[in-house]
Motif scaffolding. Structure first.
Motif, PDB file in Angstrom:
ATOM      1  N   LEU A  19       0.840  -1.205   0.000  1.00  0.00           N
ATOM      2  CA  LEU A  19       0.000   0.000   0.000  1.00  0.00           C
ATOM      3  C   LEU A  19       0.875   1.255   0.000  1.00  0.00           C
ATOM      4  O   LEU A  19       0.651   2.187  -0.783  1.00  0.00           O
ATOM      5  CB  LEU A  19      -0.936  -0.002   1.219  1.00  0.00           C
ATOM      6  CG  LEU A  19      -1.758   1.272   1.412  1.00  0.00           C
ATOM      7  CD1 LEU A  19      -2.699   1.517   0.240  1.00  0.00           C
ATOM      8  CD2 LEU A  19      -2.560   1.204   2.723  1.00  0.00           C
ATOM      9  N   ALA A  20       1.892   1.267   0.867  1.00  0.00           N
ATOM     10  CA  ALA A  20       2.753   2.459   0.962  1.00  0.00           C
ATOM     11  C   ALA A  20       3.487   2.701  -0.358  1.00  0.00           C
ATOM     12  O   ALA A  20       3.607   3.847  -0.807  1.00  0.00           O
ATOM     13  CB  ALA A  20       3.756   2.280   2.106  1.00  0.00           C
ATOM     14  N   ALA A  21       3.944   1.635  -1.021  1.00  0.00           N
ATOM     15  CA  ALA A  21       4.680   1.795  -2.287  1.00  0.00           C
ATOM     16  C   ALA A  21       3.754   2.319  -3.374  1.00  0.00           C
ATOM     17  O   ALA A  21       4.132   3.182  -4.174  1.00  0.00           O
ATOM     18  CB  ALA A  21       5.290   0.452  -2.699  1.00  0.00           C
ATOM     19  N   VAL A  22       2.520   1.829  -3.405  1.00  0.00           N
ATOM     20  CA  VAL A  22       1.556   2.292  -4.413  1.00  0.00           C
ATOM     21  C   VAL A  22       1.268   3.777  -4.208  1.00  0.00           C
ATOM     22  O   VAL A  22       1.339   4.577  -5.144  1.00  0.00           O
ATOM     23  CB  VAL A  22       0.247   1.465  -4.336  1.00  0.00           C
ATOM     24  CG1 VAL A  22      -0.879   2.134  -5.118  1.00  0.00           C
ATOM     25  CG2 VAL A  22       0.482   0.042  -4.848  1.00  0.00           C
ATOM     26  N   VAL A  23       0.985   4.156  -2.970  1.00  0.00           N
ATOM     27  CA  VAL A  23       0.624   5.550  -2.676  1.00  0.00           C
ATOM     28  C   VAL A  23       1.801   6.479  -3.015  1.00  0.00           C
ATOM     29  O   VAL A  23       1.613   7.563  -3.564  1.00  0.00           O
ATOM     30  CB  VAL A  23       0.185   5.677  -1.198  1.00  0.00           C
ATOM     31  CG1 VAL A  23       0.098   7.132  -0.769  1.00  0.00           C
ATOM     32  CG2 VAL A  23      -1.159   4.972  -0.997  1.00  0.00           C
ATOM     33  N   ALA A  24       3.026   5.992  -2.743  1.00  0.00           N
ATOM     34  CA  ALA A  24       4.213   6.822  -3.023  1.00  0.00           C
ATOM     35  C   ALA A  24       4.401   7.034  -4.520  1.00  0.00           C
ATOM     36  O   ALA A  24       5.046   7.996  -4.925  1.00  0.00           O
ATOM     37  CB  ALA A  24       5.452   6.164  -2.427  1.00  0.00           C
ATOM     38  N   GLU A  46      -7.038  -7.958   9.998  1.00  0.00           N
ATOM     39  CA  GLU A  46      -7.253  -7.779   8.574  1.00  0.00           C
ATOM     40  C   GLU A  46      -6.245  -6.770   8.008  1.00  0.00           C
ATOM     41  O   GLU A  46      -5.919  -5.783   8.665  1.00  0.00           O
ATOM     42  CB  GLU A  46      -8.686  -7.290   8.344  1.00  0.00           C
ATOM     43  CG  GLU A  46      -9.187  -7.652   6.970  1.00  0.00           C
ATOM     44  CD  GLU A  46     -10.673  -7.342   6.821  1.00  0.00           C
ATOM     45  OE1 GLU A  46     -11.447  -7.677   7.742  1.00  0.00           O
ATOM     46  OE2 GLU A  46     -11.029  -6.767   5.779  1.00  0.00           O
ATOM     47  N   ASN A  47      -5.772  -7.028   6.810  1.00  0.00           N
ATOM     48  CA  ASN A  47      -4.841  -6.123   6.149  1.00  0.00           C
ATOM     49  C   ASN A  47      -5.582  -4.976   5.481  1.00  0.00           C
ATOM     50  O   ASN A  47      -6.776  -5.098   5.190  1.00  0.00           O
ATOM     51  CB  ASN A  47      -4.045  -6.898   5.082  1.00  0.00           C
ATOM     52  CG  ASN A  47      -2.717  -7.370   5.608  1.00  0.00           C
ATOM     53  OD1 ASN A  47      -2.104  -6.716   6.451  1.00  0.00           O
ATOM     54  ND2 ASN A  47      -2.271  -8.507   5.107  1.00  0.00           N
ATOM     55  N   PRO A  48      -4.890  -3.857   5.203  1.00  0.00           N
ATOM     56  CA  PRO A  48      -5.541  -2.778   4.453  1.00  0.00           C
ATOM     57  C   PRO A  48      -5.914  -3.269   3.055  1.00  0.00           C
ATOM     58  O   PRO A  48      -5.222  -4.121   2.491  1.00  0.00           O
ATOM     59  CB  PRO A  48      -4.461  -1.696   4.372  1.00  0.00           C
ATOM     60  CG  PRO A  48      -3.179  -2.372   4.660  1.00  0.00           C
ATOM     61  CD  PRO A  48      -3.498  -3.555   5.532  1.00  0.00           C
TER      62      PRO A  48
END
Ligand code: CTP
Ligand code: CA
Length: 216
Positions: free
Chosen positions: A76-81, A119-121
């Motif tokens: 998620l963090a890599a996608v948002v970045a 649960e994962n994001p």
């Protein structure tokens, strides 16, 4: 043939792995092949492609920028970045849960028979729910189902808030195999693609994306 030159696409692929302790993890059977094939097909049409990938045995397709991640939260963090993007395609088989606590040291097996999970994001739902102009213009998910494929995929498209969903039947060997049969579900149409190689499915999806963006 319409081109994707000048467009940025982010594709997630592969499994995620969720640490139990430094040597053990939870994961799933995704090989990453379908996501890698989609990244390659988009790049072949001229898109600039960021492939955010969980651990796989595959080489990055040429012309594609790969970012390696392990867990759902890292993905998620890599996608948002890497936003903004014109196209987001979530092909990864994100682990639905992770252990509530990852131990810093290897745990002894004795007495360890219960794992508490959280649960994962949901990466697809997160990206689909972003406000304009952060939200990519075309957000596409995959629905891997073993039963009631169409109904579950239609419901999933609405629940996730994505524009399109590609339904595929994973009751056979689709996960890990070289072939896939798929149905592309949009708000207006449902198009069945007969069983074919994952690269053929990827080409069909890339062409549908480029035609759609050419019209938009
Ligand atoms: N997905 C995601 N992040 C998650 C779970 C799923 O981005 N934490 C994406 C997948 O990449 C796929 C789509 O959501 O594009 C559907 O995944 P799927 O596993 O079929 O749906 P879930 O919502 O996780 O529901 P379930 O596994 O219970 O069927
Ligand atoms: Ca899931």
């Amino acid at each position: 043939m319409t081109s994707l030159a000048g467009r940025h696409a982010i594709v997630t692929a592969g499994p995620t792995i969720e640490a139990i302790d430094p040597v053990r993890f939870l994961s799933n059977r995704s090989s990453g092949r379908q996501g890698y094939a989609i990244a390659e097909a988009l790049a072949d049409l001229g898109a600039s492609v960021t492939l955010v990938s969980g651990p796989t045995c595959l080489d990055a397709p040429s012309g594609v920028t790969r970012l390696d991640v392990e867990s759902a939260r890292d993905m998620l963090a890599a996608v948002v970045a890497k936003l903004p993007a014109d196209i987001f395609i979530a092909v990864a088989a994100v682990a639905d849960w992770r252990p509530a606590r990852a131990a810093d040291r290897k745990s002894d097996k004795a007495g360890q028979t219960t794992l508490q999970l959280v649960e994962n994001p949901d990466i697809l739902r997160h990206v689909a729910g972003l406000e304009q102009p952060r939200r990519p213009g075309l957000v596409i998910g995959f629905a891997a189902e073993t039963h009631d494929v169409l109904d579950r995929a239609r419901a999933k498209r609405l629940r996730k808030g994505c524009d399109w969903i590609v339904a595929n039947d994973v009751s056979g060997d689709a996960m890990g195999g070289n072939e896939n049969a798929a149905i592309l579900i949009t708000s207006e149409t449902e198009t069945a693609w007969p069983r074919a190689s994952k690269s053929r499915i990827a080409e069909q999806l890339a062409v549908a994306v480029s035609r759609h963006l050419a019209k938009a």
